[in-house]
Design a protein around this motif. Structure first.
Motif, short mmCIF file in Angstrom:
data_model
loop_
_atom_site.label_atom_id
_atom_site.label_comp_id
_atom_site.label_asym_id
_atom_site.label_seq_id
_atom_site.Cartn_x
_atom_site.Cartn_y
_atom_site.Cartn_z
N GLY A 187 -12.74 1.56 -3.03
CA GLY A 187 -11.58 2.42 -2.78
C GLY A 187 -10.69 2.44 -4.00
N THR A 188 -10.21 3.60 -4.37
CA THR A 188 -9.35 3.75 -5.54
C THR A 188 -7.91 3.96 -5.07
OG1 THR A 188 -9.49 6.16 -5.67
CG2 THR A 188 -11.28 4.88 -6.71
N PRO A 189 -6.93 3.80 -5.97
CA PRO A 189 -5.54 4.07 -5.58
C PRO A 189 -5.35 5.46 -4.99
CG PRO A 189 -5.58 2.90 -7.65
CD PRO A 189 -7.01 3.22 -7.32
N ALA A 190 -6.12 6.45 -5.49
CA ALA A 190 -6.01 7.80 -4.94
C ALA A 190 -6.40 7.84 -3.46
CB ALA A 190 -6.90 8.76 -5.74
N ASP A 191 -7.31 6.93 -3.05
CA ASP A 191 -7.72 6.87 -1.65
C ASP A 191 -6.68 6.18 -0.78
OD1 ASP A 191 -10.28 7.96 -2.27
OD2 ASP A 191 -10.96 5.97 -2.91
N LEU A 192 -5.73 5.49 -1.43
CA LEU A 192 -4.84 4.59 -0.71
C LEU A 192 -3.38 5.02 -0.74
CD1 LEU A 192 -6.37 1.31 -2.20
CD2 LEU A 192 -6.82 2.24 0.07
N VAL A 193 -3.10 6.21 -1.29
CA VAL A 193 -1.70 6.59 -1.53
C VAL A 193 -0.89 6.70 -0.24
CG1 VAL A 193 -2.08 7.73 -3.74
CG2 VAL A 193 -2.40 9.03 -1.62
N ILE A 205 4.52 -11.40 -9.25
CA ILE A 205 3.51 -10.83 -10.13
C ILE A 205 2.53 -9.97 -9.33
CG2 ILE A 205 1.56 -11.40 -11.63
CD1 ILE A 205 3.12 -13.73 -12.69
N CYS A 206 2.13 -10.42 -8.15
CA CYS A 206 1.17 -9.65 -7.35
C CYS A 206 1.75 -8.31 -6.93
CB CYS A 206 0.76 -10.47 -6.12
SG CYS A 206 -0.10 -12.00 -6.52
N ARG A 207 3.05 -8.28 -6.62
CA ARG A 207 3.69 -7.02 -6.26
C ARG A 207 3.74 -6.09 -7.48
NH1 ARG A 207 7.41 -6.01 -2.19
NH2 ARG A 207 8.31 -3.94 -2.39
N GLN A 208 4.01 -6.64 -8.65
CA GLN A 208 4.01 -5.83 -9.87
C GLN A 208 2.63 -5.21 -10.10
OE1 GLN A 208 5.50 -7.68 -13.37
NE2 GLN A 208 7.51 -8.12 -12.52
N TRP A 209 1.58 -6.00 -9.87
CA TRP A 209 0.24 -5.47 -10.08
C TRP A 209 -0.06 -4.34 -9.10
CZ3 TRP A 209 -3.48 -4.57 -13.19
CH2 TRP A 209 -4.72 -4.16 -12.70
N LEU A 210 0.36 -4.47 -7.86
CA LEU A 210 0.14 -3.42 -6.88
C LEU A 210 0.77 -2.11 -7.35
CD1 LEU A 210 -1.02 -2.68 -4.11
CD2 LEU A 210 1.14 -3.44 -3.08
N HIS A 211 1.96 -2.19 -7.94
CA HIS A 211 2.61 -0.99 -8.47
C HIS A 211 1.85 -0.46 -9.68
CE1 HIS A 211 6.36 -0.38 -6.20
NE2 HIS A 211 6.25 -1.67 -5.92
N ARG A 212 1.33 -1.35 -10.54
CA ARG A 212 0.58 -0.90 -11.71
C ARG A 212 -0.69 -0.15 -11.30
NH1 ARG A 212 1.65 -3.34 -16.79
NH2 ARG A 212 3.84 -3.97 -16.78
N MET A 213 -1.29 -0.53 -10.19
CA MET A 213 -2.50 0.14 -9.72
C MET A 213 -2.27 1.64 -9.47
SD MET A 213 -4.20 -2.53 -7.01
CE MET A 213 -5.32 -1.26 -6.40
N TYR A 214 -1.05 1.98 -9.11
CA TYR A 214 -0.75 3.35 -8.73
C TYR A 214 -0.37 4.24 -9.91
CZ TYR A 214 -1.05 2.86 -3.66
OH TYR A 214 -1.51 2.70 -2.39
N GLY A 216 -0.54 6.82 -12.58
CA GLY A 216 -1.43 7.97 -12.70
C GLY A 216 -1.61 8.74 -11.41
N THR A 217 -1.17 8.16 -10.29
CA THR A 217 -1.31 8.86 -9.02
C THR A 217 -0.07 9.71 -8.72
OG1 THR A 217 -0.32 7.08 -7.69
CG2 THR A 217 -2.71 6.98 -8.11
N GLY A 218 1.02 9.48 -9.45
CA GLY A 218 2.26 10.17 -9.15
C GLY A 218 2.98 9.63 -7.94
N ARG A 219 2.51 8.51 -7.41
CA ARG A 219 3.09 7.90 -6.21
C ARG A 219 3.31 6.42 -6.46
NH1 ARG A 219 1.09 10.87 -1.70
NH2 ARG A 219 2.09 9.34 -0.33
N SER A 220 4.08 5.81 -5.60
CA SER A 220 4.23 4.36 -5.56
C SER A 220 3.63 3.85 -4.26
CB SER A 220 5.70 3.96 -5.65
OG SER A 220 6.26 4.33 -6.89
#
Length: 295
Positions: A187-193, A205-214, A216-220
């Motif tokens: 599953g990609t971030p686009a699948d999870l928006v 740090i884990c929360r920061q990484w979750l935001h970094r995953m998004y 390019g999707t234009g979403r948080s």
């Protein structure tokens, strides 16, 4: 001659900003810390602390003593490590801090095995977040810190600390078996928006990484619930209250009604790193702990 224990107490007051906080960090009573500082003032003949309101601050002389004395304590630590290296004995007491999943999945099993090989080696273990761990190891209050760094999320490590990569870890998306993503290879971030995430609190740090995953999707990511513990994340997913990104290290088996989906583009990967002061590098006890964690 200066009382080195008292000097360490004064440095702790400088690091933590108060006598009570220094006492808590060192495991003493505030009265004991105050007595050590007074003993140091008597030895030096100058005031080292001054009262401001209900707290204290270091005087100019106190700041000078902490700055110069810190180098003395580092040199002494280097000397002691060298002596232990010459003896070759893996003995002594090691103070170690780690984040929670590393404590469960790495530190506990490896150090348990190490104690079996070196019964004269003892430990004090503490769970702390990576940024706090780096700070307290750098200040000399702990010997080894096990921290993690997700992808390009920065974790600053001061120059006087050495880094040893001890493991690499991956996180998976955890969903219920009745979730639309269940059964997919990835599953990609686009699948999870549009998903509601169960996440660690803001600033971790884990929360920061979750935001970094998004990126390019234009979403948080939409955060539905917050919890520090991954075991709680799994319980909330099990209850159908959201999905979670859970590292494999220290996770335990994923059982029905839960399942995992490989996260991709990017793959959430972290380095698990042990940090210690360079002045301790020669210590056989420290080297034994590093070898056990890296094994």
């Amino acid at each position: 001659m200066l009382d080195l224990d008292a000097l360490s107490s004064l440095r702790a007051v400088a690091d933590h900003g108060s006598v009570s906080a220094a006492a808590a960090a060192l495991g003493f009573t505030p009265s004991a810390i105050s007595q050590q500082v007074k003993r140091l003032e008597k030895q030096t003949g100058v005031a080292l602390l001054e009262r401001v309101g209900r707290g204290v601050i270091l005087t100019g002389a106190g700041r000078h003593l902490v700055d110069e004395g810190g180098r003395l304590l580092t040199d002494l630590e280097h000397l002691e490590s060298g002596l232990h290296r010459l003896s070759g004995d893996v003995t002594g007491h090691v103070r170690l801090a780690a984040f929670s999943t590393a404590m469960r999945g790495l530190v506990a099993p490896r150090l348990g095995e190490l104690r079996g090989r070196h019964p004269d080696l003892t430990f004090s273990l503490t769970e702390t977040e990576p940024w706090d761990t780096v700070e307290i190891v750098a200040a000399g209050r702990l010997d080894i810190g096990v921290v993690h760094s997700w992808g390009d999320v920065p974790l600053h490590v001061p120059d006087h600390l050495e880094r040893t990569v001890v493991a690499r870890d991956v996180a998976d998306v955890v969903v219920r078996e009745d979730h639309p993503l269940a059964g997919r290879d990835r599953g990609t971030p686009a699948d999870l928006v549009d998903e509601g995430w169960i996440a660690t609190p803001d600033g971790t740090i884990c929360r920061q990484w979750l935001h970094r995953m998004y990126v390019g999707t234009g979403r948080s990511p939409r955060i539905a619930h917050e919890s520090l513990e991954y075991a709680s994340h799994l319980a909330l997913v099990r209850a159908g209250l959201g999905i979670a990104l859970v590292p494999r290290l220290g996770r335990g088996p994923i059982e029905a009604p839960l399942t995992t989906v490989l996260a991709a583009d990017p793959v959430p990967t972290r380095e698990v790193v042990a940090v210690h002061r360079r002045s301790m590098a020669a210590s056989p006890a420290l080297q034994a702990v590093l070898a056990a964690l890296t094994d």
